[in-house]
Design a protein around this motif. Structure first.
Motif: not given
Ligand code: THU
Length: 134
Positions: A20-30, A79-97
């Motif tokens: 992931a390219h997430a230098p601003y939030s540092r929240f990496l999602v796959g 799956v997402g998270g900064r250091e530890e992998l945590e449950v990442c709920a899809p955002c509203g837009g991605c639910r529609q996608r």
């Protein structure tokens, strides 16, 4: 029916998350999708210095599925998270996608560091979502 097992989806989503390219939030999602033919498609979030231009992991995986000729989502694991992998709920837009390519049997799996931790149908994740059909 499932060709790729949940462990395989988790491994694929965890691996692509590392890219992931997430230098601003540092929240990496796959995200990893098994399509209707049992093929795997992956995506990660790609941020931009112009913040609104960033894209989500789910959007990347869906774009990869469509580019490869896939049509429907059988399973998607996120799956997402900064250091530890945590449950990442899809955002509203991605639910529609996701809903655009989901069927009654589609499952949305949300993983933590150990593997799939939560499981939803599309109707559970996006009740009363937008549709052009009445
Ligand atoms: N993000 C995703 O990739 N998918 C989601 O469903 C939620 C959020 C990304 C967007 C942004 O790059 C970072 O996570 C923090 O919001």
């Amino acid at each position: 029916m499932s060709v790729i097992d949940e462990a395989g989806l988790f491994a694929a989503a965890s691996a692509v998350r590392e890219r992931a390219h997430a230098p601003y939030s540092r929240f990496l999602v796959g995200a990893a999708i098994e399509d209707e033919e049992g093929r795997l498609h992956i995506g990660c979030n790609v941020e931009n210095a112009a913040f609104p231009l960033g894209s989500c992991a789910e959007a990347g995986a869906i774009a990869a599925m469509i580019a490869a000729g896939g049509g429907r989502i059988r399973h998607i694991l996120v799956v997402g998270g900064r250091e530890e992998l945590e449950v990442c709920a899809p955002c509203g837009g991605c639910r529609q996608r996701i809903a655009e390519f989901a069927d009654a049997g589609t499952t949305i799996l949300l993983a933590d560091g150990k593997g799939p931790a939560r499981r939803f149908s599309m109707a559970e994740l996006l009740p009363y979502g937008f549709s052009l059909e009445p």
